[in-house]
Scaffold this motif. Structure first.
Motif, mmCIF file in Angstrom:
data_model
loop_
_atom_site.group_PDB
_atom_site.id
_atom_site.type_symbol
_atom_site.label_atom_id
_atom_site.label_comp_id
_atom_site.label_asym_id
_atom_site.label_seq_id
_atom_site.Cartn_x
_atom_site.Cartn_y
_atom_site.Cartn_z
ATOM 1 N N LEU A 54 0.827 -1.210 0.000
ATOM 2 C CA LEU A 54 0.000 0.000 0.000
ATOM 3 C C LEU A 54 0.861 1.259 0.000
ATOM 4 O O LEU A 54 0.481 2.277 -0.602
ATOM 5 C CB LEU A 54 -0.946 -0.005 1.197
ATOM 6 N N GLY A 55 2.010 1.208 0.660
ATOM 7 C CA GLY A 55 2.918 2.344 0.630
ATOM 8 C C GLY A 55 3.424 2.623 -0.777
ATOM 9 O O GLY A 55 3.470 3.778 -1.219
ATOM 10 N N VAL A 56 3.789 1.571 -1.497
ATOM 11 C CA VAL A 56 4.239 1.726 -2.883
ATOM 12 C C VAL A 56 3.076 2.201 -3.757
ATOM 13 O O VAL A 56 3.240 3.095 -4.602
ATOM 14 C CB VAL A 56 4.825 0.397 -3.413
ATOM 15 N N TRP A 57 1.904 1.617 -3.531
ATOM 16 C CA TRP A 57 0.727 1.999 -4.306
ATOM 17 C C TRP A 57 0.343 3.456 -4.027
ATOM 18 O O TRP A 57 -0.133 4.160 -4.919
ATOM 19 C CB TRP A 57 -0.427 1.074 -4.011
ATOM 20 N N ASN A 58 0.565 3.933 -2.808
ATOM 21 C CA ASN A 58 0.275 5.328 -2.471
ATOM 22 C C ASN A 58 1.112 6.276 -3.334
ATOM 23 O O ASN A 58 0.603 7.284 -3.831
ATOM 24 C CB ASN A 58 0.538 5.581 -0.989
ATOM 25 N N VAL A 59 2.375 5.941 -3.524
ATOM 26 C CA VAL A 59 3.235 6.766 -4.383
ATOM 27 C C VAL A 59 2.699 6.752 -5.812
ATOM 28 O O VAL A 59 2.518 7.814 -6.431
ATOM 29 C CB VAL A 59 4.704 6.272 -4.343
ATOM 30 N N THR A 64 -0.826 8.542 -6.119
ATOM 31 C CA THR A 64 -0.717 9.995 -5.960
ATOM 32 C C THR A 64 -0.070 10.631 -7.179
ATOM 33 O O THR A 64 -0.528 11.680 -7.656
ATOM 34 C CB THR A 64 0.071 10.341 -4.681
ATOM 35 N N LEU A 65 0.991 10.018 -7.688
ATOM 36 C CA LEU A 65 1.633 10.555 -8.895
ATOM 37 C C LEU A 65 0.689 10.498 -10.094
ATOM 38 O O LEU A 65 0.647 11.440 -10.902
ATOM 39 C CB LEU A 65 2.922 9.799 -9.198
ATOM 40 N N LEU A 66 -0.068 9.423 -10.218
ATOM 41 C CA LEU A 66 -1.028 9.294 -11.315
ATOM 42 C C LEU A 66 -2.092 10.375 -11.238
ATOM 43 O O LEU A 66 -2.350 11.080 -12.216
ATOM 44 C CB LEU A 66 -1.676 7.908 -11.288
ATOM 45 N N MET A 67 -2.703 10.525 -10.077
ATOM 46 C CA MET A 67 -3.776 11.510 -9.925
ATOM 47 C C MET A 67 -3.240 12.939 -10.039
ATOM 48 O O MET A 67 -3.914 13.810 -10.583
ATOM 49 C CB MET A 67 -4.501 11.306 -8.599
ATOM 50 N N ALA A 68 -2.056 13.188 -9.524
ATOM 51 C CA ALA A 68 -1.464 14.525 -9.635
ATOM 52 C C ALA A 68 -1.138 14.849 -11.095
ATOM 53 O O ALA A 68 -1.323 15.985 -11.539
ATOM 54 C CB ALA A 68 -0.215 14.617 -8.773
ATOM 55 N N ASN A 69 -0.664 13.853 -11.825
ATOM 56 C CA ASN A 69 -0.348 14.052 -13.237
ATOM 57 C C ASN A 69 -1.608 14.354 -14.041
ATOM 58 O O ASN A 69 -1.581 15.180 -14.956
ATOM 59 C CB ASN A 69 0.365 12.823 -13.793
ATOM 60 N N LEU A 125 8.843 14.168 -0.239
ATOM 61 C CA LEU A 125 7.831 14.196 0.818
ATOM 62 C C LEU A 125 6.810 13.078 0.618
ATOM 63 O O LEU A 125 6.383 12.438 1.588
ATOM 64 C CB LEU A 125 7.133 15.557 0.856
ATOM 65 N N LEU A 126 6.450 12.822 -0.625
ATOM 66 C CA LEU A 126 5.509 11.739 -0.928
ATOM 67 C C LEU A 126 6.082 10.385 -0.533
ATOM 68 O O LEU A 126 5.390 9.565 0.071
ATOM 69 C CB LEU A 126 5.155 11.760 -2.419
ATOM 70 N N VAL A 127 7.339 10.146 -0.849
ATOM 71 C CA VAL A 127 7.978 8.881 -0.478
ATOM 72 C C VAL A 127 8.081 8.760 1.044
ATOM 73 O O VAL A 127 7.822 7.699 1.615
ATOM 74 C CB VAL A 127 9.363 8.739 -1.157
ATOM 75 N N ALA A 128 8.428 9.857 1.706
ATOM 76 C CA ALA A 128 8.500 9.833 3.176
ATOM 77 C C ALA A 128 7.137 9.557 3.787
ATOM 78 O O ALA A 128 7.026 8.748 4.730
ATOM 79 C CB ALA A 128 9.060 11.159 3.690
ATOM 80 N N ASP A 129 6.084 10.196 3.266
ATOM 81 C CA ASP A 129 4.726 9.933 3.760
ATOM 82 C C ASP A 129 4.309 8.491 3.506
ATOM 83 O O ASP A 129 3.655 7.859 4.344
ATOM 84 C CB ASP A 129 3.722 10.879 3.111
ATOM 85 N N SER A 130 4.672 7.951 2.356
ATOM 86 C CA SER A 130 4.316 6.569 2.028
ATOM 87 C C SER A 130 5.055 5.575 2.925
ATOM 88 O O SER A 130 4.484 4.561 3.324
ATOM 89 C CB SER A 130 4.606 6.281 0.563
#
Length: 162
Positions: free
Chosen positions: A106-111, A114-119, A129-134
């Protein structure tokens, strides 16, 4: 009939109490989904109706408070449901190491999500920060799950005894 409804209301109030606590915890530690351990516990109890309502409630809360367009929380919870559903074919669903494996995935999927939706929205994301949060998410989910799982087992023992 009244006796059978009593545990239902206790269960509803228990989950509402957890939801309030999870909202507070998410306010305290931003970037961590404290609803996910509840979804995992609900799936382990093999109560599809309960899981459906929890996922619906949690997804609506997350969608309403998030900065990304509608749909990311729905994808987040649906992917977690699929991961748990297919993962328990290979592993014991109540095993702590299985939960660690699920939370890392789920941590990997979160990255990725988030990148998909942000793109899709031309939204800038701080990758570090995204990797740290994940990583924080992947580390906290098993701990919260362990605490919630033990509380929930005691609660179910008490409700089923009445």
């Amino acid at each position: 009939m009244r006796k059978s409804r009593h545990p239902l209301f206790k269960n509803i109030f228990w989950w509402l109490g957890y939801t309030v606590a999870a909202i507070w915890m998410q306010f305290t530690i931003a970037g961590v989904d404290f609803f996910m351990p509840a979804v995992i516990c609900s799936m382990q109890e093999e109560n599809p109706r309960q899981t459906f309502w929890l996922v619906t409630m949690f997804a609506l809360i997350q969608e309403g408070t998030g900065a990304i367009a509608f749909g990311s929380s729905t994808l987040w919870y649906c992917s977690a449901l699929l991961l748990m559903y297919y993962g328990r074919w290979m592993f014991d669903a109540n095993n702590f190491f299985f939960i660690v494996l699920v939370s890392c995935a789920l941590g990997v999927w979160n990255v990725g999500l988030t990148l998909l939706m942000a793109n899709l929205q031309s939204f800038q994301v701080n990758f570090q920060l995204l990797v740290a949060d994940s990583c924080l998410l992947a580390g906290i989910i098993p701990l919260v799950w362990l605490f919630l799982y033990s509380l929930r087992q005691g609660f179910l023992r008490n409700v089923n005894a009445t």
